[in-house]
Motif scaffolding. Structure first.
Motif, PDB file in Angstrom:
ATOM      1  N   LEU A 123       0.829  -1.206   0.000  1.00 23.70           N
ATOM      2  CA  LEU A 123       0.000   0.000   0.000  1.00 23.70           C
ATOM      3  C   LEU A 123       0.863   1.255   0.000  1.00 23.70           C
ATOM      4  N   ALA A 124       1.888   1.276   0.848  1.00 22.43           N
ATOM      5  CA  ALA A 124       2.768   2.444   0.916  1.00 22.43           C
ATOM      6  C   ALA A 124       3.501   2.670  -0.398  1.00 22.43           C
ATOM      7  N   LEU A 125       3.954   1.577  -1.022  1.00 21.64           N
ATOM      8  CA  LEU A 125       4.663   1.704  -2.297  1.00 21.64           C
ATOM      9  C   LEU A 125       3.752   2.250  -3.394  1.00 21.64           C
ATOM     10  N   TRP A 126       2.507   1.795  -3.424  1.00 22.94           N
ATOM     11  CA  TRP A 126       1.591   2.300  -4.434  1.00 22.94           C
ATOM     12  C   TRP A 126       1.301   3.782  -4.221  1.00 22.94           C
ATOM     13  N   VAL A 127       1.107   4.176  -2.967  1.00 21.05           N
ATOM     14  CA  VAL A 127       0.862   5.601  -2.687  1.00 21.05           C
ATOM     15  C   VAL A 127       2.080   6.437  -3.079  1.00 21.05           C
ATOM     16  N   LEU A 128       3.268   5.975  -2.656  1.00 18.60           N
ATOM     17  CA  LEU A 128       4.493   6.705  -3.000  1.00 18.60           C
ATOM     18  C   LEU A 128       4.726   6.735  -4.509  1.00 18.60           C
ATOM     19  N   THR A 129       4.400   5.622  -5.180  1.00 16.53           N
ATOM     20  CA  THR A 129       4.596   5.573  -6.627  1.00 16.53           C
ATOM     21  C   THR A 129       3.675   6.549  -7.342  1.00 16.53           C
ATOM     22  N   LEU A 130       2.402   6.586  -6.930  1.00 11.83           N
ATOM     23  CA  LEU A 130       1.450   7.493  -7.568  1.00 11.83           C
ATOM     24  C   LEU A 130       1.803   8.946  -7.304  1.00 11.83           C
ATOM     25  N   VAL A 131       2.072   9.253  -6.032  1.00 12.24           N
ATOM     26  CA  VAL A 131       2.427  10.633  -5.691  1.00 12.24           C
ATOM     27  C   VAL A 131       3.771  11.008  -6.306  1.00 12.24           C
ATOM     28  N   GLY A 132       4.754  10.102  -6.160  1.00 12.96           N
ATOM     29  CA  GLY A 132       6.071  10.372  -6.732  1.00 12.96           C
ATOM     30  C   GLY A 132       6.032  10.487  -8.242  1.00 12.96           C
ATOM     31  N   ALA A 186       3.475  11.509 -10.076  1.00 15.38           N
ATOM     32  CA  ALA A 186       2.876  12.802 -10.416  1.00 15.38           C
ATOM     33  C   ALA A 186       3.876  13.940 -10.224  1.00 15.38           C
ATOM     34  N   LEU A 187       4.600  13.909  -9.107  1.00 14.95           N
ATOM     35  CA  LEU A 187       5.594  14.959  -8.845  1.00 14.95           C
ATOM     36  C   LEU A 187       6.745  14.904  -9.848  1.00 14.95           C
ATOM     37  N   ALA A 188       7.199  13.684 -10.167  1.00 11.26           N
ATOM     38  CA  ALA A 188       8.289  13.543 -11.133  1.00 11.26           C
ATOM     39  C   ALA A 188       7.867  14.033 -12.509  1.00 11.26           C
ATOM     40  N   GLY A 189       6.642  13.702 -12.914  1.00 16.77           N
ATOM     41  CA  GLY A 189       6.146  14.172 -14.208  1.00 16.77           C
ATOM     42  C   GLY A 189       6.040  15.676 -14.262  1.00 16.77           C
ATOM     43  N   TRP A 190       5.508  16.260 -13.180  1.00 18.74           N
ATOM     44  CA  TRP A 190       5.397  17.726 -13.133  1.00 18.74           C
ATOM     45  C   TRP A 190       6.767  18.384 -13.154  1.00 18.74           C
ATOM     46  N   ALA A 191       7.726  17.838 -12.389  1.00 18.70           N
ATOM     47  CA  ALA A 191       9.064  18.421 -12.328  1.00 18.70           C
ATOM     48  C   ALA A 191       9.759  18.328 -13.689  1.00 18.70           C
ATOM     49  N   ALA A 192       9.606  17.186 -14.365  1.00 17.73           N
ATOM     50  CA  ALA A 192      10.239  17.024 -15.672  1.00 17.73           C
ATOM     51  C   ALA A 192       9.657  17.996 -16.692  1.00 17.73           C
ATOM     52  N   ALA A 193       8.326  18.107 -16.705  1.00 17.38           N
ATOM     53  CA  ALA A 193       7.688  19.032 -17.638  1.00 17.38           C
ATOM     54  C   ALA A 193       8.077  20.478 -17.337  1.00 17.38           C
ATOM     55  N   ALA A 194       8.100  20.819 -16.038  1.00 20.06           N
ATOM     56  CA  ALA A 194       8.488  22.179 -15.661  1.00 20.06           C
ATOM     57  C   ALA A 194       9.944  22.455 -16.027  1.00 20.06           C
ATOM     58  N   GLY A 195      10.800  21.444 -15.892  1.00 20.10           N
ATOM     59  CA  GLY A 195      12.204  21.608 -16.261  1.00 20.10           C
ATOM     60  C   GLY A 195      12.371  21.887 -17.744  1.00 20.10           C
ATOM     61  N   VAL A 196      11.602  21.176 -18.579  1.00 18.69           N
ATOM     62  CA  VAL A 196      11.657  21.421 -20.019  1.00 18.69           C
ATOM     63  C   VAL A 196      11.174  22.830 -20.331  1.00 18.69           C
ATOM     64  N   ASP A 197      10.087  23.240 -19.669  1.00 19.83           N
ATOM     65  CA  ASP A 197       9.573  24.597 -19.894  1.00 19.83           C
ATOM     66  C   ASP A 197      10.610  25.650 -19.527  1.00 19.83           C
ATOM     67  N   ARG A 198      11.295  25.457 -18.407  1.00 21.56           N
ATOM     68  CA  ARG A 198      12.304  26.428 -17.988  1.00 21.56           C
ATOM     69  C   ARG A 198      13.483  26.460 -18.970  1.00 21.56           C
ATOM     70  N   THR A 199      13.887  25.275 -19.428  1.00 24.31           N
ATOM     71  CA  THR A 199      15.002  25.216 -20.373  1.00 24.31           C
ATOM     72  C   THR A 199      14.678  25.951 -21.668  1.00 24.31           C
ATOM     73  N   ILE A 200      13.475  25.724 -22.180  1.00 25.26           N
ATOM     74  CA  ILE A 200      13.078  26.392 -23.424  1.00 25.26           C
ATOM     75  C   ILE A 200      12.916  27.892 -23.197  1.00 25.26           C
ATOM     76  N   ALA A 201      12.373  28.275 -22.030  1.00 20.66           N
ATOM     77  CA  ALA A 201      12.240  29.700 -21.732  1.00 20.66           C
ATOM     78  C   ALA A 201      13.607  30.375 -21.651  1.00 20.66           C
TER      79      ALA A 201
END
Length: 202
Positions: free
Chosen positions: A37-46, A48-63
């Motif tokens: 249960l803990a791994l699934w929660v961490l995987t889902l939350v992690g 989502a956060l990893a996806g957001w961070a990666a997308a934001a990083g690409v946006d910053r690089t292009i900016a």
């Protein structure tokens, strides 16, 4: 016709058996349930956060790329028909030519740019220069930037989920080995008693 009860209340009950009191539940079963249960929660939350961070990083690089370049109007110093054909990428069919432009401070610069093969010497072409007035590739547009951000975010989510799933499988495998070892130890003690009760010989 026999009714299929595979998805009935009994099955739903069995799905949560690690959190329900029963004589067959062991401590390792409870640990496994909470770990999964803990791994699934961490995987889902992690994820989502990893996806957001990666997308934001690409946006910053292009900016940052957009902030470090500026368009200039350059003049061809030679006919594009005498230039070097582009042999790779999306600009196949264009030609490398020498161009000249004047920077904001009045200094004159030259470089190599792509132009249509029909462009004549003296014609104008739009190019991109960095702060050092060196020619660079045009930064990605809005659609391309969005696509790159989505791809980066998706890959980050997939990687996080894969790591989480693999970790969960490894932990469950270790717990299963431990549980089998416990059962083997208990059987060494209980097995002879059963044989005695059934009239067998040890």
């Amino acid at each position: 016709m026999r009714r299929d009860n595979r998805h009935g209340p009994a099955v739903r009950y069995l799905r949560w058996w690690r959190w329900r009191r029963n004589p067959l539940r062991r401590h390792s079963d409870v640990v496994e349930g909470w770990v999964v249960l803990a791994l699934w929660v961490l995987t889902l939350v992690g994820g989502a956060l990893a996806g957001w961070a990666a997308a934001a990083g690409v946006d910053r690089t292009i900016a940052d790329r957009w902030a470090g370049v500026h368009p200039v109007s350059a003049e061809l110093t030679e006919s594009a028909a005498h230039g070097t054909p582009v042999t790779a990428g999306y600009d196949i069919g264009r030609t490398w030519v020498t161009v000249r432009w004047t920077a904001a401070d009045g200094s004159v610069h030259t470089g190599r740019a792509k132009a249509l093969p029909t462009a004549a010497a003296g014609s104008q072409v739009r190019v991109w220069a960095n702060r050092s007035e060196a020619l660079v590739a045009e930064p990605p547009g809005k659609a391309e930037s969005t696509f790159e951000a989505v791809v980066a975010g998706t890959l980050a989510v997939q990687l996080t989920v894969t790591v989480g799933y693999g970790t969960g499988r490894l932990i469950r495998h270790r717990l299963l080995d431990r549980r089998l070892a416990e059962w083997d130890t208990e059987w060494r003690h209980i097995g002879p008693q059963w044989r005695n009760l059934s009239g067998g010989r040890g």
